[in-house]
Every structure is written in structure tokens, then in C-alpha cells.
Scaffold this motif. Structure first.
Motif, short mmCIF file in Angstrom:
data_model
loop_
_atom_site.label_atom_id
_atom_site.label_comp_id
_atom_site.label_asym_id
_atom_site.label_seq_id
_atom_site.Cartn_x
_atom_site.Cartn_y
_atom_site.Cartn_z
N GLN A 217 4.56 -9.29 6.03
CA GLN A 217 3.44 -8.36 5.90
C GLN A 217 3.88 -6.93 6.20
OE1 GLN A 217 0.45 -8.98 4.65
NE2 GLN A 217 1.12 -11.09 4.31
N ARG B 214 6.91 -5.70 5.78
CA ARG B 214 7.72 -5.26 4.64
C ARG B 214 6.84 -4.84 3.47
NH1 ARG B 214 12.69 -8.70 2.64
NH2 ARG B 214 12.35 -7.34 0.88
N LYS B 215 5.78 -5.60 3.25
CA LYS B 215 4.87 -5.29 2.16
C LYS B 215 4.20 -3.93 2.39
CE LYS B 215 2.41 -8.72 0.71
NZ LYS B 215 1.34 -9.71 0.57
N VAL B 216 3.79 -3.69 3.64
CA VAL B 216 3.15 -2.41 3.97
C VAL B 216 4.14 -1.27 3.79
CG1 VAL B 216 2.22 -1.06 5.89
CG2 VAL B 216 1.40 -3.37 5.49
N LYS C 102 6.76 -1.16 1.84
CA LYS C 102 7.08 -0.99 0.41
C LYS C 102 6.00 -0.21 -0.29
CE LYS C 102 10.00 -4.66 -1.23
NZ LYS C 102 10.07 -5.91 -1.98
N ASP C 103 4.74 -0.50 0.03
CA ASP C 103 3.61 0.18 -0.62
C ASP C 103 3.53 1.64 -0.19
OD1 ASP C 103 3.01 -2.15 -1.88
OD2 ASP C 103 1.36 -2.70 -0.53
N ASN C 104 3.90 1.93 1.03
CA ASN C 104 3.79 3.29 1.52
C ASN C 104 5.13 3.69 2.13
OD1 ASN C 104 2.99 5.74 2.46
ND2 ASN C 104 1.29 4.95 3.70
N PRO C 105 6.03 4.32 1.38
CA PRO C 105 7.36 4.63 1.89
C PRO C 105 7.38 5.76 2.92
CG PRO C 105 7.12 5.47 -0.34
CD PRO C 105 5.86 4.69 -0.01
#
Length: 170
Positions: free
Chosen positions: A159, A161-163, A165-168
Motif C-alpha cells: 500500500q 508503494r502504491k501511494v 507511485k501515485d504521488n512522487p
């Protein structure tokens, strides 16, 4: 922490001796009283002392037969004839020079099984299997809790990593 508690509880369970290693003795119990020694009991950070119950026989005057485990639940009115399953043979040379010099010193022998008139009052095999199953269950629960913790850690990592990735810019 919960798995640590479960493993600690499993380590705290003391297995009785293997029933195949116990000696069978038929004897007349002439006296039932507290043992002439005390055992230390530790529960958490508290320590206390207790005197277990012992069986005495005139046939073995230097032996204190300490009743342990499931056999400790039964009370007797002496004199009574019992088949005992014990951890040491009282007919062996238990009294050494030290015991011979001190009249108040008894050899400790653990009683794990009781049989009267052919019927089991305390079956050591059932007791051993019960404690073993309880110990294995607590260890199994500890491992399951560790696996659940690793699963939760993997889920949280994915989770995160997903966050990221979506917001660098985080």
C-alpha cells in the motif's frame, strides 16, 4: 508481542515424563501429608513457596513420594494399597551417605499415575498427551501470529508503494 506471549506460554508448560519411562510399583500408602520440603513457584514476577502433598510408605521409609500432575487431584485415607507410576525406582539404592547421616532428608520421587483395583485414577499417558497437545497448540499459534504479522507487513508495504507511485512528491 502476541506471538512472543504464545511461545513463552508454550515454554512455561512442563511436560511430565514419558509414560514409557515410568516405573510401576504396588505399595501400601501408610501416611499422606505435606512434603518435608518446599518448592518455589514463579508466576510472572511473583515468587511464592508451596509444600506439595506426599505419600509415605513404611516399606520405603527414606522416600517421599510427591504427588504431581493429575494425580494431585485425588485424596486418600491411609492405609490404602495403590499401584503407582513413579519416575524413580524406590527399590534402587536411593539413600547415599548424605541421606544416611541426615534423618530428616527424604529422597524425592514423583508420582504421575495412580491405579486402584485395576482402574486408573490418574492416567499418565492421557496427561502426557494432553500437555503435549497444549504445548504444540501454543507453539502453532505463535507461528501463525508471526505469519499474520508478516502478511500485514507485506500488505502495508504494498500500500505504501502504491501511494508513493501515485504521488512522487511525497
Amino acid at each position: 508481542y502476541a506471538s512472543w506471549l504464545s511461545f513463552d506460554a508454550a515454554d512455561g508448560l512442563i511436560l511430565p515424563p514419558d509414560p514409557a519411562s515410568l516405573h510401576s510399583v504396588t505399595m501400601q500408602v501408610d501416611k499422606v501429608a505435606e512434603c518435608p520440603y518446599s518448592d518455589r513457584i514463579r508466576v510472572g514476577s511473583q515468587t511464592s513457596w508451596r509444600s506439595p502433598r506426599c505419600l509415605y510408605s513404611n516399606a520405603y521409609p527414606d522416600a517421599a513420594l510427591e504427588v504431581r500432575g493429575a494425580a494431585a487431584r485425588y485424596t486418600f485415607e491411609p492405609p490404602i494399597r495403590l499401584d503407582l507410576l513413579i519416575d524413580r525406582d524406590p527399590a534402587a539404592n536411593l539413600a547415599n551417605e548424605y541421606h544416611g547421616k541426615m534423618a530428616s532428608v527424604f529422597t524425592r520421587i514423583g508420582v504421575y499415575g495412580l491405579r486402584q483395583d485395576g482402574t486408573w485414577l490418574a492416567d499418565p499417558t492421557a496427561q502426557y498427551q494432553s500437555v503435549l497437545a497444549n504445548k504444540q497448540g501454543k507453539k502453532r499459534n505463535g507461528w501463525l501470529l508471526i505469519l499474520a504479522a508478516f502478511g500485514a507487513l507485506a500488505y502495508a508495504y504494498r500500500q505504501a508503494r502504491k501511494v508513493f507511485k501515485d504521488n512522487p512528491y511525497l
